[in-house]
Write a protein that holds these residues in place. Structure first.
Motif, PDB file in Angstrom:
ATOM      1  N   SER A 180       8.397   4.588   3.998  1.00 60.83           N
ATOM      2  CA  SER A 180       7.548   5.177   2.286  1.00 60.83           C
ATOM      3  C   SER A 180       8.020   6.597   1.849  1.00 60.83           C
ATOM      4  O   SER A 180       8.808   6.904  -0.034  1.00 60.83           O
ATOM      5  CB  SER A 180       6.276   4.785   1.738  1.00 60.83           C
ATOM      6  OG  SER A 180       5.595   5.990   2.846  1.00 60.83           O
TER       7      SER A 180
ATOM      8  N   GLU B 278       5.760   9.391  13.711  1.00 64.34           N
ATOM      9  CA  GLU B 278       4.451   8.931  12.766  1.00 64.34           C
ATOM     10  C   GLU B 278       3.296   8.617  13.758  1.00 64.34           C
ATOM     11  O   GLU B 278       3.159   7.750  15.070  1.00 64.34           O
ATOM     12  CB  GLU B 278       4.532   7.971  11.785  1.00 64.34           C
ATOM     13  CG  GLU B 278       4.237   7.842  11.327  1.00 64.34           C
ATOM     14  CD  GLU B 278       2.730   8.754  10.166  1.00 64.34           C
ATOM     15  OE1 GLU B 278       2.019   9.478  10.094  1.00 64.34           O
ATOM     16  OE2 GLU B 278       3.982   9.710   9.694  1.00 64.34           O
TER      17      GLU B 278
ATOM     18  N   THR C 126       1.700   4.789  -3.139  1.00 57.54           N
ATOM     19  CA  THR C 126       1.876   6.187  -3.022  1.00 57.54           C
ATOM     20  C   THR C 126       3.260   6.682  -3.399  1.00 57.54           C
ATOM     21  O   THR C 126       2.953   7.796  -4.335  1.00 57.54           O
ATOM     22  CB  THR C 126       2.185   6.363  -1.548  1.00 57.54           C
ATOM     23  OG1 THR C 126       3.478   5.296  -0.484  1.00 57.54           O
ATOM     24  CG2 THR C 126       0.806   5.483  -0.821  1.00 57.54           C
TER      25      THR C 126
ATOM     26  N   LYS D 171       4.921   3.854   6.731  1.00 57.01           N
ATOM     27  CA  LYS D 171       4.887   5.322   6.364  1.00 57.01           C
ATOM     28  C   LYS D 171       5.402   6.056   6.062  1.00 57.01           C
ATOM     29  O   LYS D 171       5.861   6.968   5.518  1.00 57.01           O
ATOM     30  CB  LYS D 171       3.504   5.425   6.882  1.00 57.01           C
ATOM     31  CG  LYS D 171       2.497   6.842   6.193  1.00 57.01           C
ATOM     32  CD  LYS D 171       1.830   7.042   7.538  1.00 57.01           C
ATOM     33  CE  LYS D 171       1.003   8.471   7.032  1.00 57.01           C
ATOM     34  NZ  LYS D 171       0.174   8.993   7.495  1.00 57.01           N
TER      35      LYS D 171
ATOM     36  N   ARG E 105       1.287  -1.239   0.094  1.00 55.56           N
ATOM     37  CA  ARG E 105       0.112   0.005  -0.113  1.00 55.56           C
ATOM     38  C   ARG E 105       1.020   1.225  -0.035  1.00 55.56           C
ATOM     39  O   ARG E 105       0.522   2.061  -0.467  1.00 55.56           O
ATOM     40  CB  ARG E 105      -1.295  -0.166   1.012  1.00 55.56           C
ATOM     41  CG  ARG E 105      -2.025  -1.287   1.345  1.00 55.56           C
ATOM     42  CD  ARG E 105      -2.934  -0.787   2.490  1.00 55.56           C
ATOM     43  NE  ARG E 105      -4.088  -1.828   1.813  1.00 55.56           N
ATOM     44  CZ  ARG E 105      -4.807  -1.964   3.453  1.00 55.56           C
ATOM     45  NH1 ARG E 105      -4.875  -1.127   4.466  1.00 55.56           N
ATOM     46  NH2 ARG E 105      -5.406  -3.274   3.174  1.00 55.56           N
ATOM     47  N   VAL E 106       2.240   1.420   0.934  1.00 58.30           N
ATOM     48  CA  VAL E 106       2.915   2.256   0.605  1.00 58.30           C
ATOM     49  C   VAL E 106       3.802   2.217  -0.621  1.00 58.30           C
ATOM     50  O   VAL E 106       3.926   3.244  -0.870  1.00 58.30           O
ATOM     51  CB  VAL E 106       3.339   2.758   2.072  1.00 58.30           C
ATOM     52  CG1 VAL E 106       2.437   2.828   3.391  1.00 58.30           C
ATOM     53  CG2 VAL E 106       4.726   1.250   2.490  1.00 58.30           C
TER      54      VAL E 106
END
Length: 342
Positions: free
Chosen positions: A289, A304, A89, A286, A85-86
């Motif tokens: 990334s 984070e 991005t 996250k 998912r990251v």
């Protein structure tokens, strides 16, 4: 903040609304990313990165590192799912076929091993005790009147730097020899332990991405008021830390020539004490990334958020319009969830 509203039907015909809030708890991360010579991401006309496609595999623990129960609770599938998912991005996408893949991404995660600080303290205490014993025995030997023995030229031996021969030594003199041996043994043990500690620190620094920053901080400025930076970095390295490493290899080189050509790698870590890996790996990935496929230039520290669920205020909505069927004790609530974005 995401809010979750749960409406539950309770025995007795009442409706109850319970609000859950995701608390903004943060975790401090350290990220280091480096790109190999020759790798450069292409950009589209709008400045965004052109998509690249990868295959992914599980690299497991890095040699010389370990895990704990919170690391073991997280499977490769869970780490890989968040990683995908990251990565998306940053325009890195999972390849549908091997022909489409240009990168092989290897995931490693675990925990570094902290040096045993007790060894150093014990060595220092042992050396101090040995030195004190040497001082006491030397003082006692100096106060003792020693006799001479036939066949031994004390003056000549002293001029040559020799003491009395062991067979002619007094008990006090032999005690000094023994105490001196204890001091030497304590120092040697301290040197051995320091060497083991240094090797472990070096291995941890490589895993975590601290090598360049430690080298830069370990200059003469360290002794001229600039030592805090080095001390802070060493403090991190000598503390157990959870890590995730994402390494990108040239897929075509590996498939066709069986050569492992590293194109880039990104390393992210958080301190283990006070954290659980299964609560922090999302935040770690996250933050990491942001530097996938790029040079961070140095160790980048940041924070984070990590999600934790807290029970909010309870509100009664009144009586249910339809009678609630009687349920077993362990199934008193029939719940339906609805997520509402702020």
């Amino acid at each position: 903040m995401r809010l979750r509203f749960r409406t539950a039907a309770l025995a007795g015909g009442l409706l109850l609304a319970v609000t859950f809030a995701v608390a903004a708890e943060t975790v401090a991360t350290a990220v280091y990313s480096r790109v190999s010579k020759g790798y450069k991401r292409e950009k589209a006309k709008d400045g965004s990165f052109m998509p690249e496609y990868y295959a992914m595999t599980n690299g497991g623990r890095i040699d010389g590192t370990t895990s704990d129960i919170t690391v073991d609770r997280v499977s490769y599938g869970e780490v890989a799912q968040i990683a995908r998912r990251v990565l998306a991005t940053q325009s890195y996408h999972l390849a549908e076929t091997k022909e489409q893949a240009t990168l092989l991404l290897v995931l490693n995660w675990g925990s570094t091993i902290a040096p045993n600080g007790m060894h150093k303290e014990m060595n220092v205490a042992s050396a101090r005790a040995a030195l004190a014993a040497l001082g006491e025995t030397s003082a006692t030997a100096n106060q003792t009147v020693t006799s001479t023995y036939g066949g031994q030229d004390v003056a000549k031996n002293a001029a040559a730097g020799f003491n009395r021969s062991p067979q002619f030594a007094t008990n006090e003199e032999m005690a000094v020899v023994s105490a001196a041996g204890s001091v030497e043994g304590s120092f040697l043990q301290s040197l051995v332990d320091d060497r083991v500690r240094d090797r472990l620190n070096e291995a941890n620094a490589r895993v975590l991405g601290y090598v360049d920053d430690l080298a830069a901080a370990n200059g003469i400025h360290r002794y001229a008021g600039g030592g805090d930076r080095y001390s802070d970095l060493i403090g991190d390295v000598e503390e157990s830390r959870y890590y995730i490493v994402v390494s990108a290899y040239d897929f075509k080189e590996l498939e066709q020539k069986k050569k492992r050509k590293l194109l880039w790698h990104t390393r992210v870590s958080v301190r283990s004490p006070g954290n659980n890996f299964d609560d922090t790996y999302l935040a770690m990935l996250k933050n990491a990334s942001l530097y996938f496929g790029q040079n961070s230039g140095k160790l980048v520290r940041g924070e984070e958020t990590k999600g934790t669920v807290e029970l909010g205020e309870l509100k009664y909505l009144g009586e249910a319009k339809e009678p609630v069927a009687e349920q077993p004790a362990q199934e008193d609530e029939a719940a339906s969830d609805e997520e509402v974005e702020p």
